[in-house]
Design an enzyme around this catalytic site. Structure first.
Site, PDB file in Angstrom:
ATOM      1  CG  HIS A 157      62.874  33.721  53.311  1.00 38.72           C
ATOM      2  ND1 HIS A 157      63.488  33.461  54.514  1.00 38.72           N
ATOM      3  CD2 HIS A 157      61.624  33.170  53.395  1.00 38.72           C
ATOM      4  CE1 HIS A 157      62.649  32.795  55.297  1.00 38.72           C
ATOM      5  NE2 HIS A 157      61.508  32.611  54.639  1.00 38.72           N
ATOM      6  CB  CYS A 189      70.105  34.880  54.783  1.00 41.87           C
ATOM      7  SG  CYS A 189      69.449  34.450  56.389  1.00 41.87           S
TER       8      CYS A 189
END
Length: 457
Positions: free
Chosen positions: A247, A303
């Site tokens: 993440h 991301c």
């Protein structure tokens, strides 16, 4: 997987370039911004962090030397677990290890096959040449103290020295934002580095959340310690490799070096209690100590990762510096200032700063100026990121296995075309993703570079 040697040890400053300590405001201001902050498991392609992680109830620790904690490092020469620590090794953080709720099921997807290898990629003519070995000077001559003139420079690595790698894959199993392919990514990159570029398994540190050894769990403390290990003792022509799959997100910028107002972050397995890791800290640990001519190749499959290593030179698919993200005039002037700082020449530093045109100085409220002044480097640092800072990166399936899209595309592109220039590789990576994902991989560097030379690591 083996981890036979983890020298660890503290971070050694080898001459800062425009270094300034991080600001004292370390308390996090709530959760990261809400849009696009996570991704869920396949089969359909998903984005990292469609939902924001829970608010992190923690205070960032007060900055110590160079903006990171040095606690836990002790001199020792003894065996711990299934690997050795050498003089300067570190003791793992105290407390119970994170419990793994599953077993590792193999190295992940099968690397691309069936496509004949070609000498060069379809972009450009002929095979690219190797990088030059001599120092690369550019920009104006600067007048330093004592009347001596100097010119900014950097040096490409020949990648003929020591090879070390750190591969991190975090699936966050059992959480509301669990992923499926990140552990596979770490093992596939490890295998690719060994088979394609001659890395040795004993010189690759693996941090995955299915590990049984508590020192191989990707906690915040273990990740930071492994980053220090990666760059410790770095020399010219060494080749270091950093891979992160997990993440990623953004948090408000506290030191004014981001033109969008947000720092990029990665999320360790224990981020809810220990916090995230900010791009400024990753740059301070893995880029700043490197000498000229040492290579660090970084891949961020997460991301909002476009500038996750805070490298100021961002390149387009045409191989030129992107506008207005980085103006060559600003880059040259502020790299000159940074190199003057490295020599202890404050007069030259001020002269370099003042030499930048007013037009450049007025753009993006000074954020670009500060980034170029403090984040350029004579070392050879390259970052491949899965998407722009404003985009998400997919966790999906390729060849029947869960994987991060960027990790798969990087391996697939170099498997099909082993001899590629940097601009060719950027385009072939994008081709691997085109039509399936919206994300646009990015190439950034610590110095202005010739993107037509051969990519090596």
């Amino acid at each position: 997987m083996s981890w036979n040697q983890y020298p660890g040890g503290g971070h050694h400053q080898q001459g800062g370039y425009g270094y300034r300590p991080p600001p004292p405001q370390w308390a996090q201001q709530g959760p990261p911004p809400p849009p696009n902050m996570g991704y869920r498991p396949p089969p359909p392609p998903q984005a990292y962090y469609n939902n924001p992680p829970p608010p992190q109830q923690y205070q960032r620790p007060a900055p110590q030397q160079n903006g990171y904690q040095q606690g836990g490092y002790q001199q020792q020469q003894q065996s711990q677990g299934n690997y050795r620590t050498s003089n300067g090794g570190y003791v793992p953080p105290t407390g119970a290890p994170v419990e793994a709720s599953y077993h590792h099921t193999g190295a992940g997807y099968t690397p691309p096959s069936g496509t004949p290898q070609r000498t060069s990629a379809p972009y450009g003519a002929g095979a690219p040449i190797r990088p030059p070995s001599q120092a690369q000077h550019y920009g104006p001559q600067l007048q330093g103290q004592g009347g001596q003139s100097a010119q900014p420079y950097f040096q490409y690595s020949q990648c003929t020295g020591k090879k070390k790698a750190l591969c991190i894959g975090i699936n966050y199993v059992g959480s509301s934002s669990a992923l499926a392919g990140c552990i596979n990514d770490a093992h596939n990159v490890q295998k690719f580095l060994i088979e394609r570029y001659g890395y040795k398994s004993e010189d690759i540190v693996m941090l995955t959340d299915d590990a049984r050894n508590p020192r191989q769990i990707p906690t915040r403390a273990n990740i930071l310690a492994a980053m220090h290990w990666l760059v410790q003792g770095a020399q010219p022509n060494d080749s270091l490799f950093f891979h992160y799959s997990g993440h990623g997100g953004q948090t408000p910028d506290l030191d004014g070096d981001e033109d969008d107002g947000y720092d990029e972050v990665i999320y360790p397995l224990d981020f809810k209690t220990a916090g995230h890791i900010v791009d400024d800290d990753m740059h301070n640990i893995m880029v700043r100590p490197l000498p000229a001519g040492c290579r660090l190749t970084a891949i961020y499959d997460s991301c909002h990762s476009g500038t996750a290593l805070d490298l100021p030179y961002i390149y387009s698919t045409e191989g030129v510096i992107k506008e207005p993200n980085l103006l060559a005039e600003a880059g040259q002037g502020l790299l000159s200032a940074g190199m003057s700082y490295l020599r202890g020449d404050t007069g030259g530093m001020l002269q370099g700063i003042m030499g930048i045109g007013k037009k450049v100085m007025n753009q993006n409220s000074g954020a670009m100026e500060k980034a170029r002044q403090t984040k350029t480097s004579p070392a050879d640092v390259i970052s491949w990121s899965g998407c722009k800072d404003s985009q998400t990166s997919a966790d999906t399936q390729e060849a029947g296995r869960a994987t991060g899209a960027m990790s798969y595309a990087f391996i697939a592109a170099l498997t099909k075309y082993p001899q590629q220039s940097y601009v060719q590789l950027l385009n072939t990576i994008r081709d691997e993703l085109k039509g399936k994902y919206d994300q646009k991989p990015q190439l950034s560097a610590s110095h202005p570079m010739d993107t037509n030379i051969l990519f090596i690591c």
